[in-house]
Write a protein that holds these residues in place. Structure first.
Motif, mmCIF file in Angstrom:
data_model
loop_
_atom_site.group_PDB
_atom_site.id
_atom_site.type_symbol
_atom_site.label_atom_id
_atom_site.label_comp_id
_atom_site.label_asym_id
_atom_site.label_seq_id
_atom_site.Cartn_x
_atom_site.Cartn_y
_atom_site.Cartn_z
ATOM 1 N N THR A 100 -21.266 1.593 -4.853
ATOM 2 C CA THR A 100 -20.260 2.646 -4.727
ATOM 3 C C THR A 100 -18.862 2.043 -4.884
ATOM 4 O OG1 THR A 100 -20.183 2.367 -2.313
ATOM 5 C CG2 THR A 100 -21.706 4.025 -3.190
ATOM 6 N N THR A 101 -17.870 2.918 -5.013
ATOM 7 C CA THR A 101 -16.478 2.466 -5.104
ATOM 8 C C THR A 101 -16.048 1.837 -3.787
ATOM 9 O OG1 THR A 101 -15.947 4.170 -6.732
ATOM 10 C CG2 THR A 101 -14.110 3.203 -5.527
ATOM 11 N N HIS A 102 -15.320 0.728 -3.906
ATOM 12 C CA HIS A 102 -14.918 -0.049 -2.724
ATOM 13 C C HIS A 102 -13.402 -0.262 -2.765
ATOM 14 C CE1 HIS A 102 -14.856 -3.437 0.164
ATOM 15 N NE2 HIS A 102 -14.106 -4.061 -0.721
ATOM 16 N N GLU A 103 -12.710 0.037 -1.651
ATOM 17 C CA GLU A 103 -11.271 -0.211 -1.538
ATOM 18 C C GLU A 103 -10.986 -1.104 -0.339
ATOM 19 O OE1 GLU A 103 -8.655 3.107 -1.496
ATOM 20 O OE2 GLU A 103 -9.351 3.920 -3.422
ATOM 21 N N GLN A 104 -10.001 -1.979 -0.504
ATOM 22 C CA GLN A 104 -9.610 -2.859 0.592
ATOM 23 C C GLN A 104 -8.117 -3.130 0.490
ATOM 24 O OE1 GLN A 104 -12.147 -6.269 1.282
ATOM 25 N NE2 GLN A 104 -10.486 -7.437 2.207
ATOM 26 N N THR A 105 -7.448 -3.155 1.647
ATOM 27 C CA THR A 105 -6.023 -3.446 1.694
ATOM 28 C C THR A 105 -5.790 -4.868 2.184
ATOM 29 O OG1 THR A 105 -5.854 -2.561 3.938
ATOM 30 C CG2 THR A 105 -5.424 -1.040 2.109
ATOM 31 N N GLY A 106 -4.627 -5.390 1.880
ATOM 32 C CA GLY A 106 -4.290 -6.744 2.294
ATOM 33 C C GLY A 106 -2.975 -7.167 1.667
ATOM 34 N N GLU A 107 -2.820 -8.457 1.449
ATOM 35 C CA GLU A 107 -1.611 -9.000 0.826
ATOM 36 C C GLU A 107 -1.988 -9.802 -0.403
ATOM 37 O OE1 GLU A 107 1.054 -11.228 3.218
ATOM 38 O OE2 GLU A 107 1.852 -9.469 4.267
ATOM 39 N N LEU A 108 -1.177 -9.649 -1.448
ATOM 40 C CA LEU A 108 -1.347 -10.404 -2.681
ATOM 41 C C LEU A 108 0.040 -10.739 -3.194
ATOM 42 C CD1 LEU A 108 -3.499 -11.455 -4.651
ATOM 43 C CD2 LEU A 108 -3.263 -9.319 -5.926
ATOM 44 N N PHE A 109 0.280 -12.011 -3.501
ATOM 45 C CA PHE A 109 1.605 -12.494 -3.899
ATOM 46 C C PHE A 109 2.636 -12.175 -2.806
ATOM 47 C CE2 PHE A 109 -0.172 -11.046 -8.165
ATOM 48 C CZ PHE A 109 -0.803 -12.260 -8.394
ATOM 49 N N GLU A 110 2.189 -12.220 -1.544
ATOM 50 C CA GLU A 110 3.033 -11.963 -0.377
ATOM 51 C C GLU A 110 3.545 -10.524 -0.349
ATOM 52 O OE1 GLU A 110 6.084 -14.909 -0.164
ATOM 53 O OE2 GLU A 110 4.685 -16.555 0.161
ATOM 54 N N LEU A 111 2.821 -9.597 -0.977
ATOM 55 C CA LEU A 111 3.169 -8.179 -0.987
ATOM 56 C C LEU A 111 1.964 -7.370 -0.507
ATOM 57 C CD1 LEU A 111 4.920 -7.936 -4.483
ATOM 58 C CD2 LEU A 111 6.057 -7.922 -2.254
ATOM 59 N N PRO A 112 2.199 -6.253 0.197
ATOM 60 C CA PRO A 112 1.073 -5.402 0.590
ATOM 61 C C PRO A 112 0.433 -4.778 -0.642
ATOM 62 C CG PRO A 112 3.170 -4.350 1.119
ATOM 63 C CD PRO A 112 3.495 -5.753 0.697
ATOM 64 N N VAL A 113 -0.890 -4.717 -0.650
ATOM 65 C CA VAL A 113 -1.595 -4.231 -1.827
ATOM 66 C C VAL A 113 -2.886 -3.545 -1.412
ATOM 67 C CG1 VAL A 113 -2.912 -6.365 -2.182
ATOM 68 C CG2 VAL A 113 -2.410 -4.893 -4.146
ATOM 69 N N THR A 114 -3.322 -2.592 -2.230
ATOM 70 C CA THR A 114 -4.648 -1.995 -2.115
ATOM 71 C C THR A 114 -5.409 -2.340 -3.387
ATOM 72 O OG1 THR A 114 -3.797 -0.164 -0.789
ATOM 73 C CG2 THR A 114 -5.973 0.127 -1.790
ATOM 74 N N VAL A 115 -6.623 -2.843 -3.234
ATOM 75 C CA VAL A 115 -7.459 -3.206 -4.378
ATOM 76 C C VAL A 115 -8.672 -2.294 -4.390
ATOM 77 C CG1 VAL A 115 -8.698 -5.060 -5.558
ATOM 78 C CG2 VAL A 115 -6.698 -5.603 -4.167
ATOM 79 N N ARG A 116 -8.967 -1.731 -5.558
ATOM 80 C CA ARG A 116 -10.101 -0.827 -5.692
ATOM 81 C C ARG A 116 -11.081 -1.372 -6.728
ATOM 82 N NH1 ARG A 116 -8.474 5.136 -6.895
ATOM 83 N NH2 ARG A 116 -7.881 4.313 -8.940
ATOM 84 N N PHE A 117 -12.378 -1.397 -6.349
ATOM 85 C CA PHE A 117 -13.441 -1.833 -7.253
ATOM 86 C C PHE A 117 -14.363 -0.640 -7.528
ATOM 87 C CE2 PHE A 117 -12.039 -5.716 -5.238
ATOM 88 C CZ PHE A 117 -12.057 -6.639 -6.273
ATOM 89 N N THR A 118 -14.569 -0.345 -8.809
ATOM 90 C CA THR A 118 -15.417 0.768 -9.221
ATOM 91 C C THR A 118 -16.592 0.224 -10.028
ATOM 92 O OG1 THR A 118 -13.473 2.209 -9.346
ATOM 93 C CG2 THR A 118 -15.483 2.966 -10.442
ATOM 94 N N PRO A 119 -17.847 0.555 -9.642
ATOM 95 C CA PRO A 119 -19.000 0.062 -10.413
ATOM 96 C C PRO A 119 -18.913 0.504 -11.876
ATOM 97 C CG PRO A 119 -19.714 1.021 -8.335
ATOM 98 C CD PRO A 119 -18.270 1.368 -8.475
ATOM 99 N N ASP A 120 -19.067 -0.450 -12.778
ATOM 100 C CA ASP A 120 -19.016 -0.161 -14.218
ATOM 101 C C ASP A 120 -20.413 -0.146 -14.834
ATOM 102 O OD1 ASP A 120 -17.358 -0.251 -16.929
ATOM 103 O OD2 ASP A 120 -18.944 -1.760 -17.099
ATOM 104 N N ALA A 174 -11.751 -3.541 -11.646
ATOM 105 C CA ALA A 174 -10.808 -3.657 -10.525
ATOM 106 C C ALA A 174 -9.459 -3.043 -10.883
ATOM 107 C CB ALA A 174 -10.631 -5.120 -10.128
ATOM 108 N N GLU A 175 -8.794 -2.487 -9.864
ATOM 109 C CA GLU A 175 -7.435 -1.965 -9.993
ATOM 110 C C GLU A 175 -6.642 -2.379 -8.760
ATOM 111 O OE1 GLU A 175 -7.627 2.357 -11.829
ATOM 112 O OE2 GLU A 175 -9.257 2.034 -10.374
ATOM 113 N N VAL A 176 -5.327 -2.520 -8.923
ATOM 114 C CA VAL A 176 -4.457 -2.856 -7.793
ATOM 115 C C VAL A 176 -3.335 -1.838 -7.688
ATOM 116 C CG1 VAL A 176 -4.957 -5.327 -7.890
ATOM 117 C CG2 VAL A 176 -3.058 -4.412 -9.210
ATOM 118 N N ASP A 177 -2.863 -1.623 -6.465
ATOM 119 C CA ASP A 177 -1.745 -0.710 -6.217
ATOM 120 C C ASP A 177 -0.789 -1.383 -5.237
ATOM 121 O OD1 ASP A 177 0.018 1.341 -5.827
ATOM 122 O OD2 ASP A 177 -1.414 2.701 -4.865
ATOM 123 N N PHE A 178 0.409 -1.734 -5.734
ATOM 124 C CA PHE A 178 1.435 -2.333 -4.888
ATOM 125 C C PHE A 178 2.376 -1.276 -4.307
ATOM 126 C CE2 PHE A 178 0.180 -5.976 -7.495
ATOM 127 C CZ PHE A 178 0.087 -6.968 -6.548
#
Length: 221
Positions: A100-120, A174-178
């Motif tokens: 299933t689609t998976h989302e996780q928040t955290g930090e990337l490049f010292e910025l808050p980010v949400t990363v989303r993984f969608t099964p292809d 994968a997709e990212v949202d800053f």
């Protein structure tokens, strides 16, 4: 100063447009030696600072790679086979991965980010050298409304008896949202599932005159 997300516009202006009444004694009417009135104009504003000066700085858009977002990826999933752990030579064994689609928040490049993984897609390796790439992880026989040993888009029939170890790779986009919208990450991230062990047996039939219910001690019962 304004920030559009991809550029920063910094502007400035001087007080060249102020009311002359506030410019001091140089703006007032004064009498000359002949008794007449003369007007001393305000100093003319010259130079670039008399005008609005736009200064634009281009801000580079962050382009994470799969390596950058790998730590946000979902854990490996389980691989289910039907019937559980048993197959018959020449008859389909159904395999299912519930991705299933998976989302996780955290930090990337010292910025808050949400990363989303969608099964292809899902790549199945059945343990006998055969593989199959499916659009998804498949569905159980009960969900499909099918009896055991039915062929499905993710099933496989083994040609010989033996014990086989099947596995699969779930490939995610994968997709990212800053904070300004989703940006795709190039490529696909493949996450392996757990293995499934299948004992494939041979089925032999015998022609009898009564069923096992009628004759429990009969041949093959």
């Amino acid at each position: 100063m304004s920030n559009s997300g991809t550029s920063v516009d910094i502007s400035g202006s001087t007080g060249a447009g102020k009311d002359k009444s506030s410019q001091g004694s140089a703006d007032r009417d004064e009498s000359d030696d002949r008794g007449g009135n003369t007007s001393v104009p305000a100093p003319e504003c010259v130079g670039a600072l008399c005008y609005r000066i736009p200064i634009t700085y281009e801000v580079g858009i962050l382009r994470p790679t799969l390596t950058d977002v790998a730590s946000f990826a979902p854990a490996g999933l389980g691989l289910t086979d039907e019937p559980d752990g048993v197959g018959i030579v020449g008859m389909p064994v159904n395999f299912v991965v519930t991705a299933t689609t998976h989302e996780q928040t955290g930090e990337l490049f010292e910025l808050p980010v949400t990363v989303r993984f969608t099964p292809d897609s899902v790549v199945f390796a059945y343990g006998d050298g055969a593989t199959r790439t499916a659009a998804d992880g498949g569905r159980s026989l009960s969900a499909l409304g099918l009896p055991q040993f039915s062929a499905t888009p993710t099933s496989h029939a083994y040609a010989a008896r033996g014990t086989y170890t099947a596995s699969a790779l779930v490939r995610y986009a994968a997709e990212v949202d800053f904070g300004s919208g989703w940006v795709p990450v190039p490529g696909l991230l493949a996450i392996p599932t757990t293995n499934a062990t299948i004992d494939v047996l041979e089925a032999r039939t015998a022609l009898v005159d009564r069923t096992c219910i009628e004759d429990p001690a009969g041949i093959g019962c």
